[in-house]
Design an enzyme around this catalytic site. Structure first.
Site, PDB file in Angstrom:
ATOM      1  N   ARG A 123       0.981  -1.207  -0.053  1.00  0.00           N
ATOM      2  CA  ARG A 123      -0.051   0.080   0.037  1.00  0.00           C
ATOM      3  C   ARG A 123       0.861   1.078  -0.143  1.00  0.00           C
ATOM      4  NH1 ARG A 123      -3.054  -2.843   4.043  1.00  0.00           N
ATOM      5  NH2 ARG A 123      -4.794  -4.003   3.014  1.00  0.00           N
ATOM      6  N   LYS A 145       2.667  11.929 -10.394  1.00  0.00           N
ATOM      7  CA  LYS A 145       1.508  11.289 -11.212  1.00  0.00           C
ATOM      8  C   LYS A 145       2.033   9.801 -11.350  1.00  0.00           C
ATOM      9  CE  LYS A 145      -2.134  14.247 -13.477  1.00  0.00           C
ATOM     10  NZ  LYS A 145      -2.513  14.538 -14.591  1.00  0.00           N
ATOM     11  N   GLU A 187       7.159  19.337 -23.864  1.00  0.00           N
ATOM     12  CA  GLU A 187       6.617  19.620 -22.613  1.00  0.00           C
ATOM     13  C   GLU A 187       7.378  20.879 -21.662  1.00  0.00           C
ATOM     14  OE1 GLU A 187       3.981  18.046 -21.451  1.00  0.00           O
ATOM     15  OE2 GLU A 187       4.367  15.865 -21.588  1.00  0.00           O
ATOM     16  N   LYS A 229       6.256  23.713 -12.922  1.00  0.00           N
ATOM     17  CA  LYS A 229       5.440  22.671 -12.325  1.00  0.00           C
ATOM     18  C   LYS A 229       5.309  22.360 -10.882  1.00  0.00           C
ATOM     19  CE  LYS A 229       4.098  17.837 -13.299  1.00  0.00           C
ATOM     20  NZ  LYS A 229       4.212  16.619 -14.193  1.00  0.00           N
ATOM     21  N   GLU A 239      -4.830  17.219  -8.667  1.00  0.00           N
ATOM     22  CA  GLU A 239      -5.582  17.750  -9.807  1.00  0.00           C
ATOM     23  C   GLU A 239      -7.305  18.075  -9.561  1.00  0.00           C
ATOM     24  OE1 GLU A 239      -4.403  15.995 -13.487  1.00  0.00           O
ATOM     25  OE2 GLU A 239      -6.490  16.199 -14.236  1.00  0.00           O
ATOM     26  N   ARG A 243      -4.157  22.027 -11.634  1.00  0.00           N
ATOM     27  CA  ARG A 243      -3.190  20.953 -12.238  1.00  0.00           C
ATOM     28  C   ARG A 243      -3.753  20.688 -13.479  1.00  0.00           C
ATOM     29  NH1 ARG A 243       0.296  16.196  -9.503  1.00  0.00           N
ATOM     30  NH2 ARG A 243       1.295  15.724 -11.447  1.00  0.00           N
ATOM     31  N   ASN A 247      -2.324  19.582 -18.636  1.00  0.00           N
ATOM     32  CA  ASN A 247      -2.951  18.528 -19.645  1.00  0.00           C
ATOM     33  C   ASN A 247      -3.085  19.364 -20.928  1.00  0.00           C
ATOM     34  OD1 ASN A 247      -4.708  15.783 -19.690  1.00  0.00           O
ATOM     35  ND2 ASN A 247      -2.836  15.934 -18.218  1.00  0.00           N
ATOM     36  N   HIS A 250      -2.924  17.449 -24.228  1.00  0.00           N
ATOM     37  CA  HIS A 250      -2.961  15.897 -23.815  1.00  0.00           C
ATOM     38  C   HIS A 250      -4.063  15.237 -24.276  1.00  0.00           C
ATOM     39  CE1 HIS A 250       0.681  16.985 -21.948  1.00  0.00           C
ATOM     40  NE2 HIS A 250       0.804  15.711 -21.595  1.00  0.00           N
ATOM     41  N   HIS A 254      -3.117  12.268 -26.193  1.00  0.00           N
ATOM     42  CA  HIS A 254      -3.141  10.831 -25.890  1.00  0.00           C
ATOM     43  C   HIS A 254      -3.704  10.140 -26.761  1.00  0.00           C
ATOM     44  CE1 HIS A 254      -2.386  11.497 -21.357  1.00  0.00           C
ATOM     45  NE2 HIS A 254      -1.269  11.471 -22.133  1.00  0.00           N
ATOM     46  N   HIS A 267       5.335  10.365 -27.110  1.00  0.00           N
ATOM     47  CA  HIS A 267       4.246  11.466 -25.929  1.00  0.00           C
ATOM     48  C   HIS A 267       4.692  12.945 -26.435  1.00  0.00           C
ATOM     49  CE1 HIS A 267       1.961  12.737 -22.837  1.00  0.00           C
ATOM     50  NE2 HIS A 267       2.756  13.525 -22.412  1.00  0.00           N
TER      51      HIS A 267
HETATM   52  N1  LIG Z   1       3.832  11.292 -14.822  1.00  0.00           N
HETATM   53  C1  LIG Z   1       3.737  12.461 -15.199  1.00  0.00           C
HETATM   54  O1  LIG Z   1       3.478  13.559 -15.058  1.00  0.00           O
HETATM   55  C2  LIG Z   1       4.106  12.330 -16.853  1.00  0.00           C
HETATM   56  C3  LIG Z   1       4.571  13.586 -17.562  1.00  0.00           C
HETATM   57  C4  LIG Z   1       4.778  13.390 -18.727  1.00  0.00           C
HETATM   58  C5  LIG Z   1       4.938  12.414 -19.568  1.00  0.00           C
HETATM   59  N2  LIG Z   1       4.620  11.059 -18.948  1.00  0.00           N
HETATM   60  C6  LIG Z   1       4.637   9.998 -19.418  1.00  0.00           C
HETATM   61  O2  LIG Z   1       6.011   9.691 -19.835  1.00  0.00           O
HETATM   62  C7  LIG Z   1       6.248   8.793 -20.952  1.00  0.00           C
HETATM   63  C8  LIG Z   1       7.081   9.460 -22.061  1.00  0.00           C
HETATM   64  O3  LIG Z   1       8.389   9.399 -21.409  1.00  0.00           O
HETATM   65  P1  LIG Z   1       9.676   9.400 -22.061  1.00  0.00           P
HETATM   66  O4  LIG Z   1       9.623  10.569 -23.030  1.00  0.00           O
HETATM   67  O5  LIG Z   1      10.967   9.744 -21.325  1.00  0.00           O
HETATM   68  O6  LIG Z   1       9.548   8.146 -22.914  1.00  0.00           O
HETATM   69  P2  LIG Z   1      10.550   6.818 -22.826  1.00  0.00           P
HETATM   70  O7  LIG Z   1      10.316   6.446 -21.245  1.00  0.00           O
HETATM   71  O8  LIG Z   1      10.037   5.897 -23.667  1.00  0.00           O
HETATM   72  O9  LIG Z   1      11.941   7.201 -22.944  1.00  0.00           O
HETATM   73  C9  LIG Z   1      12.155   7.238 -24.438  1.00  0.00           C
HETATM   74  C10 LIG Z   1      13.261   6.454 -25.035  1.00  0.00           C
HETATM   75  O10 LIG Z   1      14.379   6.984 -24.621  1.00  0.00           O
HETATM   76  C11 LIG Z   1      15.287   5.875 -24.343  1.00  0.00           C
HETATM   77  N3  LIG Z   1      16.287   6.639 -23.106  1.00  0.00           N
HETATM   78  C12 LIG Z   1      15.750   6.732 -21.981  1.00  0.00           C
HETATM   79  N4  LIG Z   1      16.951   7.533 -21.321  1.00  0.00           N
HETATM   80  C13 LIG Z   1      17.939   7.372 -22.309  1.00  0.00           C
HETATM   81  C14 LIG Z   1      19.148   7.821 -22.441  1.00  0.00           C
HETATM   82  N5  LIG Z   1      19.835   8.697 -21.431  1.00  0.00           N
HETATM   83  N6  LIG Z   1      19.904   7.446 -23.411  1.00  0.00           N
HETATM   84  C15 LIG Z   1      19.310   6.612 -24.569  1.00  0.00           C
HETATM   85  N7  LIG Z   1      18.213   6.304 -24.655  1.00  0.00           N
HETATM   86  C16 LIG Z   1      17.490   6.700 -23.568  1.00  0.00           C
HETATM   87  C17 LIG Z   1      14.299   4.822 -23.704  1.00  0.00           C
HETATM   88  O11 LIG Z   1      14.820   3.511 -23.373  1.00  0.00           O
HETATM   89  C18 LIG Z   1      13.212   5.049 -24.660  1.00  0.00           C
HETATM   90  O12 LIG Z   1      13.333   4.253 -25.836  1.00  0.00           O
HETATM   91  C19 LIG Z   1       4.759   8.465 -21.382  1.00  0.00           C
HETATM   92  O13 LIG Z   1       4.222   7.409 -20.923  1.00  0.00           O
HETATM   93  C20 LIG Z   1       3.796   9.532 -20.617  1.00  0.00           C
HETATM   94  O14 LIG Z   1       2.527   9.273 -20.863  1.00  0.00           O
HETATM   95  C21 LIG Z   1       4.203  11.100 -17.642  1.00  0.00           C
HETATM   96  O1  LIG Z   2       1.636  16.348 -14.151  1.00  0.00           O
HETATM   97  C1  LIG Z   2       0.497  16.523 -14.656  1.00  0.00           C
HETATM   98  O2  LIG Z   2      -0.637  16.671 -14.032  1.00  0.00           O
HETATM   99  C2  LIG Z   2       0.417  16.238 -16.142  1.00  0.00           C
HETATM  100  O3  LIG Z   2      -0.697  16.268 -16.590  1.00  0.00           O
HETATM  101  C3  LIG Z   2       1.573  16.155 -16.897  1.00  0.00           C
HETATM  102  C4  LIG Z   2       1.471  15.668 -18.264  1.00  0.00           C
HETATM  103  O4  LIG Z   2       2.475  16.108 -19.151  1.00  0.00           O
HETATM  104  C5  LIG Z   2       1.606  14.158 -18.398  1.00  0.00           C
HETATM  105  O5  LIG Z   2       1.571  13.697 -19.605  1.00  0.00           O
HETATM  106  C6  LIG Z   2       0.669  13.337 -17.346  1.00  0.00           C
HETATM  107  O6  LIG Z   2       1.093  11.945 -17.346  1.00  0.00           O
HETATM  108  C7  LIG Z   2      -0.715  13.315 -18.103  1.00  0.00           C
HETATM  109  O7  LIG Z   2      -1.490  12.749 -17.109  1.00  0.00           O
HETATM  110  P1  LIG Z   2      -2.995  12.206 -17.246  1.00  0.00           P
HETATM  111  O8  LIG Z   2      -3.607  12.639 -16.126  1.00  0.00           O
HETATM  112  O9  LIG Z   2      -3.544  12.824 -18.471  1.00  0.00           O
HETATM  113  O10 LIG Z   2      -2.878  10.714 -17.639  1.00  0.00           O
HETATM  114 ZN   LIG Z   3       2.733  15.097 -20.971  1.00  0.00          ZN
END
Ligand SMILES: NC(=O)c1ccc[n+]([C@@H]2O[C@H](COP(=O)([O-])OP(=O)(O)OC[C@H]3O[C@@H](n4cnc5c(N)ncnc54)[C@H](O)[C@@H]3O)[C@@H](O)[C@H]2O)c1
Ligand SMILES: O=C(O)C(=O)C[C@@H](O)[C@H](O)[C@H](O)COP(=O)(O)O
Ligand SMILES: [Zn+2]
Length: 364
Positions: A123, A145, A187, A229, A239, A243, A247, A250, A254, A267
Site C-alpha cells: 500500500r 502522477k 513539455e 510545475k 488535480e 493542475r 494537460n 493531452h 493521448h 508522447h
Molecule cells: N507522470 C507524469 O506526470 C508524466 C508527464 C509526462 C509524460 N509522462 C509519461 O512519460 C512517458 C514518456 O516518457 P519519455 O518521453 O521519457 O519516454 P520513454 O520513457 O519511452 O523514453 C524514451 C526513449 O529513450 C530511451 N532512453 C531513456 N533514457 C535514455 C538515455 N539517457 N540515453 C539513451 N536512451 C534513453 C528509452 O529507452 C526510450 O526508448 C509517457 O508514458 C507519458 O505518458 C508522464
Molecule cells: O503532471 C501533470 O499533471 C500532467 O498532466 C503532466 C502531463 O505532461 C503528463 O503527460 C501526465 O502523465 C498526463 O496525465 P493524465 O492525467 O492525462 O494521464
Molecule cells: Zn505529458
C-alpha cells in the site's frame, strides 16, 4: 559544473517536501540521494536500453544494501499492468519490507510504472526518480502522477504517489537520441504556453541554443519548467482544479498516441500536435487569436517537432478515444483550452461538433 553544485528545486506539499536536483555527475555521486533511502532494500527499475548505460553508476551508491534490478522491455507499449505485476514479484523476491525503496532509472515510461508499483507494494513505499530523458527531467519525474496504460487508452490506471527525491543527472542526456530530446522540449513549451509568458519569450530567444543542446540553456530550461510545475503541484497536488492545465494538448495528444499504437508518435510529439489542435479549437471558440497559434507553431517547428496529425488517422476514431479522457465529466468533453501565450483554461461541456470540425480539417 560538478556533482557538488546541482541546481535544487524543492517541491513543497503542505508539510512535506522533496528535492529535485539538476546537474552533472549526480548518479555516480550518491551522497545526496543515498541519504533519502530509509531501509535496507532497494529495487532499481529500468529498461533494456538505459540499464546497460547507467545502472552501474547507481549500483555503486547501493553498496551495503540488499538490492536488485528489474529491466522492462523498451517502449510505451510496455507501460502495462502485466509489468507492474512483474515488478511487484521482483519486490517479493527481494524480501522488500515497508521501508524499501524503488528507484526509477529511465524515461517517463519507467518512472510512471515504477512509481505506480511503489504505490501498490504494501500500500505504498518510497521511490526515487532518476530521470534519464529530457521529458522525464522536465515533467514526468516531478509531481507524483504514476500509472500505466490499458489497451483502451493512456494512463487509465494510476495513483498519485510522490517521490522522495528526483535526481536529474544531465550527463545521461549525452546518449539520448535527438528525436527523444526534441520530444522533451514539447513539455517545456507546454509549461510556458500555459502559464509563463516570459519563459515562452525566453524559449523563442534560445530555440537555437536548445536545439544545439547548449548546456547552460538546457539546465535553465529544465529548472524553469520544473519550478513552474512544482508551483502548480504545490497548489493542487491531486488535480482538483489548476493542475489540469498541465494537460494542455493531452486530450488530443493521448488520442493520437493511442491511435498510432504508441509507435507512430512519441508522447512529446503527441503533445506538440495536440497543443496546436487545442489552439485551433480555442480560436474557433473565440478564446484565442490566430497570431498566437502561429507563434506557437513557429516555436514548435524551430525545435523540430511535428505539427500535423500523421497520415491515416481518422477524426471520428480520435474523438472516440478523447471521450475516455479522465478529465471528462457528465459524459461531456472537458478540455484545456488556450487563451494565448501564458494563459489556459479548463472548459467543460465542449461541443463535440467543434472538436470534430478541428479534427476533420487536420486529417483532411
Ligand atoms: N507522470 C507524469 O506526470 C508524466 C508527464 C509526462 C509524460 N509522462 C509519461 O512519460 C512517458 C514518456 O516518457 P519519455 O518521453 O521519457 O519516454 P520513454 O520513457 O519511452 O523514453 C524514451 C526513449 O529513450 C530511451 N532512453 C531513456 N533514457 C535514455 C538515455 N539517457 N540515453 C539513451 N536512451 C534513453 C528509452 O529507452 C526510450 O526508448 C509517457 O508514458 C507519458 O505518458 C508522464
Ligand atoms: O503532471 C501533470 O499533471 C500532467 O498532466 C503532466 C502531463 O505532461 C503528463 O503527460 C501526465 O502523465 C498526463 O496525465 P493524465 O492525467 O492525462 O494521464
Ligand atoms: Zn505529458
Amino acid at each position: 559544473m560538478n556533482a557538488s553544485s546541482p541546481t535544487t528545486i524543492d517541491v513543497t506539499l503542505g508539510e512535506r517536501s522533496y528535492p529535485v536536483w539538476i546537474g552533472r555527475g549526480l548518479l555516480g555521486d550518491s551522497t545526496r540521494w543515498r541519504a533519502r533511502l530509509r531501509g535496507r532494500h532497494a529495487l532499481v527499475v529500468s529498461n533494456t536500453t538505459v540499464a546497460p548505460l547507467y545502472l552501474e553508476r547507481v549500483a555503486q551508491g547501493l553498496a551495503g544494501l540488499a538490492w536488485a534490478s528489474f529491466q522492462l522491455d523498451d517502449g510505451e507499449a510496455h507501460k502495462s499492468f502485466a509489468n507492474v505485476e512483474r515488478v511487484l514479484e521482483a519486490l517479493a523476491k527481494l524480501g522488500a519490507t515497508r521501508d524499501a525503496c524503488v528507484i526509477a532509472l529511465g524515461g517517463g515510461v519507467v518512472g510512471d510504472l515504477a512509481g505506480f508499483s511503489a504505490a501498490c507494494w504494501m500500500r505504498g513505499i518510497d521511490f526515487i526518480q532518476m530521470p534519464t530523458t529530457l521529458l522525464a527531467m522536465v515533467d514526468s519525474s516531478v509531481g507524483g502522477k504514476t500509472g500505466v496504460n490499458l489497451p483502451a487508452g493512456k494512463n487509465l490506471v494510476g495513483a498519485f504517489h510522490q517521490p522522495r527525491a528526483v535526481v536529474a543527472d544531465i550527463d545521461t542526456l549525452a546518449t539520448l537520441p535527438d528525436r527523444e530530446y526534441r520530444a522533451g522540449l514539447a513539455e517545456v513549451v507546454k509549461g510556458a504556453a500555459i502559464g509563463d509568458e516570459p519563459f515562452f519569450a525566453w524559449l523563442e530567444a534560445h530555440a537555437d541554443a536548445l536545439a544545439a543542446r547548449d548546456e547552460a540553456a538546457v539546465i535553465e530550461a529544465i529548472a524553469r519548467k520544473v519550478a513552474y510545475k512544482a508551483g502548480v503541484v504545490a497548489r493542487d497536488e491531486t488535480e482538483q482544479g489548476e493542475r489540469a492545465l498541465l494537460n494542455l494538448g493531452h486530450t488530443f495528444g493521448h488520442a493520437l498516441e493511442t491511435a498510432g499504437r504508441y509507435t507512430t508518435l512519441l508522447h512529446g510529439e503527441g503533445v506538440a500536435v495536440g497543443m496546436l489542435l487545442a489552439a485551433r479549437l480555442s480560436e474557433r471558440l473565440d478564446m484565442s487569436a490566430a497570431a498566437d497559434t502561429a507563434r506557437l507553431q513557429r516555436l514548435l517547428v524551430r525545435i523540430g517537432l511535428p505539427v500535423a496529425i500523421p497520415p491515416g488517422m481518422d477524426a471520428e476514431q480520435l474523438l472516440a478515444l478523447m471521450r475516455l479522457d479522465k478529465k471528462n465529466t457528465a459524459g461531456t468533453l472537458r478540455l484545456i483550452l488556450w487563451c494565448g501565450i501564458g494563459k489556459a483554461e479548463i472548459v467543460a461541456g465542449v461541443n463535440e461538433n467543434d472538436v470534430l470540425a478541428v479534427l476533420r480539417e487536420a486529417t483532411a
